[in-house]
Motif scaffolding. Structure first.
Motif, short mmCIF file in Angstrom:
data_model
loop_
_atom_site.label_atom_id
_atom_site.label_comp_id
_atom_site.label_asym_id
_atom_site.label_seq_id
_atom_site.Cartn_x
_atom_site.Cartn_y
_atom_site.Cartn_z
N SER A 60 0.92 -1.21 -0.21
CA SER A 60 0.11 0.17 -0.05
C SER A 60 0.87 1.24 0.20
N GLN A 61 0.38 2.11 -0.54
CA GLN A 61 0.92 3.59 -0.56
C GLN A 61 0.95 4.24 0.94
N VAL A 62 2.29 4.48 1.33
CA VAL A 62 2.34 5.21 2.47
C VAL A 62 2.78 6.69 2.17
N LYS A 63 2.13 7.59 2.92
CA LYS A 63 2.64 8.85 3.07
C LYS A 63 4.02 9.06 3.56
N GLY A 64 4.91 9.61 2.68
CA GLY A 64 6.31 10.06 3.14
C GLY A 64 6.71 10.80 3.81
N GLU A 65 7.37 10.73 4.74
CA GLU A 65 7.95 11.73 5.63
C GLU A 65 9.39 11.65 5.69
N ASN A 66 10.03 12.90 5.28
CA ASN A 66 11.46 12.79 5.18
C ASN A 66 12.17 14.34 5.43
N GLN A 67 12.60 14.43 6.63
CA GLN A 67 13.13 15.71 7.31
C GLN A 67 14.35 15.46 8.02
N GLY A 68 15.53 16.10 7.56
CA GLY A 68 16.70 16.04 8.35
C GLY A 68 17.26 17.37 8.68
N LEU B 299 11.81 10.04 9.43
CA LEU B 299 11.44 9.44 8.42
C LEU B 299 10.05 8.59 8.44
N ALA B 300 9.54 8.39 7.53
CA ALA B 300 8.31 7.70 7.44
C ALA B 300 8.19 6.92 6.22
N GLY B 301 7.84 5.57 6.18
CA GLY B 301 7.64 4.69 4.77
C GLY B 301 7.13 3.50 5.16
N ALA B 302 7.71 2.53 4.33
CA ALA B 302 7.14 1.27 4.17
C ALA B 302 8.45 0.21 4.03
N LEU B 303 8.49 -1.12 4.85
CA LEU B 303 9.65 -1.73 4.55
C LEU B 303 9.30 -2.62 3.38
N CYS B 304 10.52 -2.60 2.38
CA CYS B 304 10.27 -3.16 1.19
C CYS B 304 11.20 -4.61 1.25
N ASP C 143 18.84 -5.16 10.39
CA ASP C 143 18.97 -4.39 9.33
C ASP C 143 17.77 -4.20 8.49
N LEU C 144 17.36 -3.08 8.13
CA LEU C 144 15.93 -2.88 7.39
C LEU C 144 16.34 -2.00 5.90
N LEU C 145 15.18 -2.10 5.01
CA LEU C 145 15.15 -1.21 3.85
C LEU C 145 14.03 -0.49 3.69
N LEU C 146 13.93 0.88 3.98
CA LEU C 146 12.83 1.50 4.12
C LEU C 146 12.70 2.47 2.90
N ALA C 147 11.44 2.12 2.08
CA ALA C 147 11.00 2.96 1.33
C ALA C 147 10.14 4.19 1.33
N VAL C 148 10.65 5.39 1.35
CA VAL C 148 10.28 6.68 1.74
C VAL C 148 9.58 7.23 0.27
N ASN C 149 8.35 7.53 0.20
CA ASN C 149 7.58 7.98 -1.09
C ASN C 149 8.21 9.58 -1.18
N ARG C 150 8.15 10.17 -2.43
CA ARG C 150 8.22 11.34 -2.64
C ARG C 150 6.86 12.11 -3.18
N PRO C 151 6.68 13.15 -3.10
CA PRO C 151 5.21 13.72 -3.43
C PRO C 151 4.88 13.48 -4.90
N TYR C 152 6.09 13.05 -5.93
CA TYR C 152 5.95 13.14 -7.30
C TYR C 152 5.91 11.50 -7.67
N GLY C 153 5.73 10.67 -6.87
CA GLY C 153 5.51 9.20 -7.35
C GLY C 153 6.83 8.40 -7.26
N ARG C 154 8.05 8.81 -7.27
CA ARG C 154 9.13 7.86 -6.81
C ARG C 154 9.50 7.79 -5.60
#
Length: 205
Positions: free
Chosen positions: A2-10, A108-113, A129-140
């Protein structure tokens, strides 16, 4: 998944190590790569790569201490040299730092891939160890390797592919050795060290 709203701030506070070097050109804008040193309280340090558009020369001088805000980015390195997954921070804001203390904070907010990989150190401490997919606003999406320790690692190990994850952490670098055609090479890997797992935001409930 499912699509997860991305959060990405540093936010990083540290020292510029070299003048900006042209990295790439995209949509009419030049982007520059800058190595940036962020000390830890332990005395160790992380050296991470910043990506900056149209940097102001007076700010981006070696030895300058800056505070930068932005987003963690990933891309695949197809050059055959160094790490295949390259992690950088895309700078959105920059200020002259008023103190020379390192700061390294990510949300960061995303989904485990990929399935989490749990293991233990020789002394028995838990790691995951995890791999997190963080969505960007424009589809990537950005695919960010993460590492957790102790009780946080134990919680992460129970998760499954597609699970939503929101975390507080830091962008860190570490060196490792690899044998290439009989020659021992020193390389640098970049990852997100997870400090805390956070509740999902209201938009993700």
């Amino acid at each position: 998944m499912s699509q997860v709203k991305g959060e990405n701030q540093g936010m990083l506070r540290g020292e510029v190590l070299a003048v900006p070097k042209l990295s790439h050109h995209n949509h009419g804008v030049d982007y520059y790569l800058v190595p940036f040193r962020v000390p830890r309280l332990s005395g160790a340090e992380d050296v991470v790569n910043l990506v900056v558009s149209q940097p102001q020369a007076e700010l981006w001088q070696p030895g300058n201490w800056l505070e930068v805000g932005g987003e963690v980015r990933s891309y695949n390195n197809r050059s055959g040299q160094g790490s295949r997954l390259v992690i950088t921070m895309l700078v959105r804001e920059v200020l002259q730092a008023h103190c020379r203390e390192g700061e390294n904070h990510l949300l960061l907010a995303g989904a485990l891939c990929k399935p989490p990989v749990a293991r233990r150190t020789p002394l028995g401490r838990e790691i995951c160890d995890l791999l997190l997919a963080v969505n960007r606003p424009y589809g990537r999406a950005d695919y960010l390797p993460c590492i957790a320790w102790g009780s946080v690692a134990n919680r992460c190990a129970q998760m499954e592919v597609g699970d939503r994850l929101r975390l507080e952490g830091r962008l860190q670098s570490r060196q490792y050795h690899k044998m290439v055609e009989g020659e021992r090479q020193t390389r640098t890997a970049y990852e997100i060290s997870i400090m805390n797992l956070l509740p999902q935001s209201e938009e993700e409930e």
